[in-house]
Write a protein that holds these residues in place. Structure first.
Motif, PDB file in Angstrom:
ATOM      1  N   VAL A  86       0.812  -1.441  -0.068  1.00 46.16           N
ATOM      2  CA  VAL A  86       0.051  -0.050  -0.001  1.00 46.16           C
ATOM      3  C   VAL A  86       0.797   1.262  -0.040  1.00 46.16           C
ATOM      4  CG1 VAL A  86      -1.777   1.420   1.267  1.00 46.16           C
ATOM      5  CG2 VAL A  86      -1.702  -1.195   1.183  1.00 46.16           C
ATOM      6  N   LEU A  87       1.977   1.318   0.926  1.00 51.30           N
ATOM      7  CA  LEU A  87       2.845   2.420   0.797  1.00 51.30           C
ATOM      8  C   LEU A  87       3.304   2.750  -0.469  1.00 51.30           C
ATOM      9  CD1 LEU A  87       5.228   3.569   3.742  1.00 51.30           C
ATOM     10  CD2 LEU A  87       6.105   3.481   1.487  1.00 51.30           C
ATOM     11  N   LEU A  88       3.927   1.631  -1.085  1.00 49.74           N
ATOM     12  CA  LEU A  88       4.501   1.937  -2.563  1.00 49.74           C
ATOM     13  C   LEU A  88       3.697   2.169  -3.561  1.00 49.74           C
ATOM     14  CD1 LEU A  88       6.790  -1.409  -2.624  1.00 49.74           C
ATOM     15  CD2 LEU A  88       7.541   1.109  -2.970  1.00 49.74           C
ATOM     16  N   ASN A  89       2.315   1.778  -3.549  1.00 44.93           N
ATOM     17  CA  ASN A  89       1.581   1.850  -5.014  1.00 44.93           C
ATOM     18  C   ASN A  89       0.099   2.923  -4.561  1.00 44.93           C
ATOM     19  OD1 ASN A  89       2.781  -0.105  -6.481  1.00 44.93           O
ATOM     20  ND2 ASN A  89       2.192  -1.682  -4.725  1.00 44.93           N
ATOM     21  N   ARG A  90       0.017   3.327  -3.231  1.00 42.63           N
ATOM     22  CA  ARG A  90      -1.042   3.923  -2.826  1.00 42.63           C
ATOM     23  C   ARG A  90      -1.151   5.206  -2.264  1.00 42.63           C
ATOM     24  NH1 ARG A  90      -5.805   1.655  -0.458  1.00 42.63           N
ATOM     25  NH2 ARG A  90      -7.124   2.947  -1.809  1.00 42.63           N
ATOM     26  N   MET A  91       0.112   5.358  -1.582  1.00 40.31           N
ATOM     27  CA  MET A  91       0.334   6.523  -0.596  1.00 40.31           C
ATOM     28  C   MET A  91       0.974   7.746  -1.319  1.00 40.31           C
ATOM     29  SD  MET A  91       1.781   6.681   3.282  1.00 40.31           S
ATOM     30  CE  MET A  91       0.230   5.954   4.081  1.00 40.31           C
ATOM     31  N   THR A  92       0.510   8.851  -0.841  1.00 43.26           N
ATOM     32  CA  THR A  92       1.193  10.143  -1.472  1.00 43.26           C
ATOM     33  C   THR A  92       1.248  11.183  -0.350  1.00 43.26           C
ATOM     34  OG1 THR A  92      -0.966  11.098  -2.292  1.00 43.26           O
ATOM     35  CG2 THR A  92       0.461  10.048  -3.640  1.00 43.26           C
ATOM     36  N   VAL A  93       1.740  12.371  -0.367  1.00 43.66           N
ATOM     37  CA  VAL A  93       1.410  13.532   0.580  1.00 43.66           C
ATOM     38  C   VAL A  93       0.696  14.542  -0.226  1.00 43.66           C
ATOM     39  CG1 VAL A  93       2.704  15.214   1.652  1.00 43.66           C
ATOM     40  CG2 VAL A  93       3.867  12.967   1.109  1.00 43.66           C
ATOM     41  N   ASN A  94      -0.111  14.910   0.619  1.00 46.04           N
ATOM     42  CA  ASN A  94      -0.994  16.017   0.117  1.00 46.04           C
ATOM     43  C   ASN A  94      -0.620  17.492   0.382  1.00 46.04           C
ATOM     44  OD1 ASN A  94      -1.813  16.614   2.828  1.00 46.04           O
ATOM     45  ND2 ASN A  94      -3.712  15.319   2.778  1.00 46.04           N
ATOM     46  N   ALA A  95      -1.339  18.371  -0.039  1.00 46.16           N
ATOM     47  CA  ALA A  95      -1.003  19.787  -0.122  1.00 46.16           C
ATOM     48  C   ALA A  95      -0.798  20.161   1.606  1.00 46.16           C
ATOM     49  CB  ALA A  95      -1.795  20.683  -0.451  1.00 46.16           C
ATOM     50  N   GLU A  96      -1.234  19.501   2.643  1.00 43.87           N
ATOM     51  CA  GLU A  96      -1.290  19.716   3.905  1.00 43.87           C
ATOM     52  C   GLU A  96      -0.087  19.124   4.743  1.00 43.87           C
ATOM     53  OE1 GLU A  96      -4.442  18.860   2.872  1.00 43.87           O
ATOM     54  OE2 GLU A  96      -4.611  21.223   2.395  1.00 43.87           O
ATOM     55  N   GLY A  97       0.500  18.440   3.794  1.00 46.91           N
ATOM     56  CA  GLY A  97       1.923  17.548   4.074  1.00 46.91           C
ATOM     57  C   GLY A  97       1.515  16.361   5.073  1.00 46.91           C
ATOM     58  N   ARG A  98       0.443  15.933   4.758  1.00 47.26           N
ATOM     59  CA  ARG A  98      -0.227  14.631   5.532  1.00 47.26           C
ATOM     60  C   ARG A  98      -0.076  13.397   4.271  1.00 47.26           C
ATOM     61  NH1 ARG A  98      -3.301  15.133   9.890  1.00 47.26           N
ATOM     62  NH2 ARG A  98      -4.343  13.177   9.699  1.00 47.26           N
ATOM     63  N   LEU A  99       0.291  12.315   4.950  1.00 43.31           N
ATOM     64  CA  LEU A  99       0.150  10.985   3.930  1.00 43.31           C
ATOM     65  C   LEU A  99      -1.238  10.702   3.728  1.00 43.31           C
ATOM     66  CD1 LEU A  99       2.748   9.441   6.511  1.00 43.31           C
ATOM     67  CD2 LEU A  99       3.257   9.819   4.123  1.00 43.31           C
ATOM     68  N   ALA A 100      -1.359  10.615   2.458  1.00 47.07           N
ATOM     69  CA  ALA A 100      -2.960  10.315   1.969  1.00 47.07           C
ATOM     70  C   ALA A 100      -2.895   9.027   1.162  1.00 47.07           C
ATOM     71  CB  ALA A 100      -3.328  11.560   1.261  1.00 47.07           C
ATOM     72  N   LEU A 101      -4.268   8.483   1.172  1.00 47.98           N
ATOM     73  CA  LEU A 101      -4.607   7.398   0.468  1.00 47.98           C
ATOM     74  C   LEU A 101      -5.671   7.883  -0.459  1.00 47.98           C
ATOM     75  CD1 LEU A 101      -4.339   4.688   3.103  1.00 47.98           C
ATOM     76  CD2 LEU A 101      -2.848   4.931   1.299  1.00 47.98           C
ATOM     77  N   PRO A 102      -5.956   7.092  -1.548  1.00 49.83           N
ATOM     78  CA  PRO A 102      -7.042   7.575  -2.349  1.00 49.83           C
ATOM     79  C   PRO A 102      -8.404   7.704  -2.008  1.00 49.83           C
ATOM     80  CG  PRO A 102      -5.397   6.089  -3.600  1.00 49.83           C
ATOM     81  CD  PRO A 102      -5.249   6.159  -2.142  1.00 49.83           C
ATOM     82  N   ASP A 103      -8.872   6.624  -0.980  1.00 46.64           N
ATOM     83  CA  ASP A 103     -10.039   6.734  -0.270  1.00 46.64           C
ATOM     84  C   ASP A 103     -10.606   7.597   0.963  1.00 46.64           C
ATOM     85  OD1 ASP A 103      -8.536   5.777   1.606  1.00 46.64           O
ATOM     86  OD2 ASP A 103      -9.113   3.565   1.674  1.00 46.64           O
ATOM     87  N   GLY A 104      -9.361   8.634   0.964  1.00 45.82           N
ATOM     88  CA  GLY A 104      -9.745   9.571   2.089  1.00 45.82           C
ATOM     89  C   GLY A 104      -8.963   9.458   3.032  1.00 45.82           C
ATOM     90  N   LEU A 105      -8.379   8.532   3.736  1.00 46.56           N
ATOM     91  CA  LEU A 105      -7.673   8.288   4.760  1.00 46.56           C
ATOM     92  C   LEU A 105      -6.360   9.023   4.575  1.00 46.56           C
ATOM     93  CD1 LEU A 105      -8.034   4.318   5.498  1.00 46.56           C
ATOM     94  CD2 LEU A 105      -9.087   6.486   6.732  1.00 46.56           C
ATOM     95  N   SER A 106      -5.997   9.709   5.890  1.00 45.06           N
ATOM     96  CA  SER A 106      -4.718  10.437   5.958  1.00 45.06           C
ATOM     97  C   SER A 106      -4.259  10.426   7.271  1.00 45.06           C
ATOM     98  CB  SER A 106      -5.024  11.813   5.539  1.00 45.06           C
ATOM     99  OG  SER A 106      -5.683  12.429   6.478  1.00 45.06           O
TER     100      SER A 106
END
Length: 265
Positions: free
Chosen positions: A44-64
């Motif tokens: 999941v970390l490799l393929n789904r996780m990004t960093v959003n504009a607030e500097g939070r680790l974010a997943l496509p389903d809305g979790l951060s």
């Protein structure tokens, strides 16, 4: 849609068993009180996780999440370490020790050399003792700090606090919708709870919803920075939902109406 309000995401070990550690000493490092957390695996970390504009680790389903907690091991595959470097440079907070080698024989010995080079870029001269924090890009890496100290350093407010007395113990979960913050609060003690609870939510007119009777009880509340203080009364082993609606003015000085005794049994 209900979304959990989480701050810490614990990365599971790539080796076996890659499951949440519910045995022995449990989750390590110890999660601090007042915050909820989650677990994530390498895929999941490799393929789904990004960093959003607030500097939070974010997943496509809305979790951060705000903080990524690494497993207590010195082994990590280079592709995973490369992704962690991208996340921290984008603004993530990473807590954990420097990896030294890959847990796999794939690409050996080149993979171990890659791990060493990537770790040098992220951890630099940190040793976990005399040098324990390093800013990397928009984010930071901590090594050797307890999680509670990291949260305080990053000014991350506790999600749930309450006045502890002898024998008091509350369990809780926090979920959000577009209109409200919802806290499930359970008194897991054999004695009543009467005390102040601080919730990391801005919302007026907090109310306690009783799931067994469908009754809704006004609580009143007082703003406390990014949080709201409410006075909560729960019987022994009682549970309920504290709901704070956004955009509603917080009522101050609320008191229950006077009770009239109709009959004595």
């Amino acid at each position: 849609q209900l979304q959990p309000d989480l701050e810490e995401d614990f990365l599971l070990n790539e080796g076996a068993p890659s499951t949440p550690p519910i045995w022995a000493s449990g989750t390590q490092p110890t999660p601090p009180e007042g915050f909820d957390y989650d677990f994530i695996n390498a895929d999941v970390l490799l393929n789904r996780m990004t960093v959003n504009a607030e500097g939070r680790l974010a997943l496509p389903d809305g979790l951060s999440y705000r903080v990524l907690v690494l497993p207590e091991t010195d082994r990590m595959r280079p592709e995973l370490l490369k992704k962690i470097g991208e996340l921290v440079r984008g603004g993530a907070i990473v807590v954990g020790r420097r990896p030294l080698r890959s847990p796999s024989l794939a690409g050996y010995p080149r993979a171990d050399a890659e791990v060493h080079a990537l770790a040098e870029e992220i951890w630099g001269d940190l040793d976990g003792a005399s040098r324990t924090i390093r800013r990397v890009g928009k984010g930071a890496v901590y090594w050797g700090w307890p999680l509670e100290r990291v949260m305080a350093q990053e000014k991350i407010t506790k999600d749930f606090e309450y006045s502890r007395g002898l024998g008091n113990e509350l369990a809780w979960l926090h979920r959000r919708t577009a209109e409200a913050d919802i806290y499930y609060v359970a008194n897991v003690a054999d004695t009543p709870f009467d005390g102040s609870v601080r919730l990391r939510a801005k919302g007026g007119d907090p109310r306690l919803w009783h799931p067994d009777t469908a009754a809704i009880e006004p609580l009143g509340g007082a703003p406390a920075g990014e949080s709201t203080d409410v006075v909560l009364h729960l019987a022994e082993r009682e549970a309920g939902f504290v709901v704070l609606r956004r955009g509603v003015e917080t009522s101050r000085g609320w008191a229950p109406p006077p009770q009239e005794v109709l009959a004595e049994i």
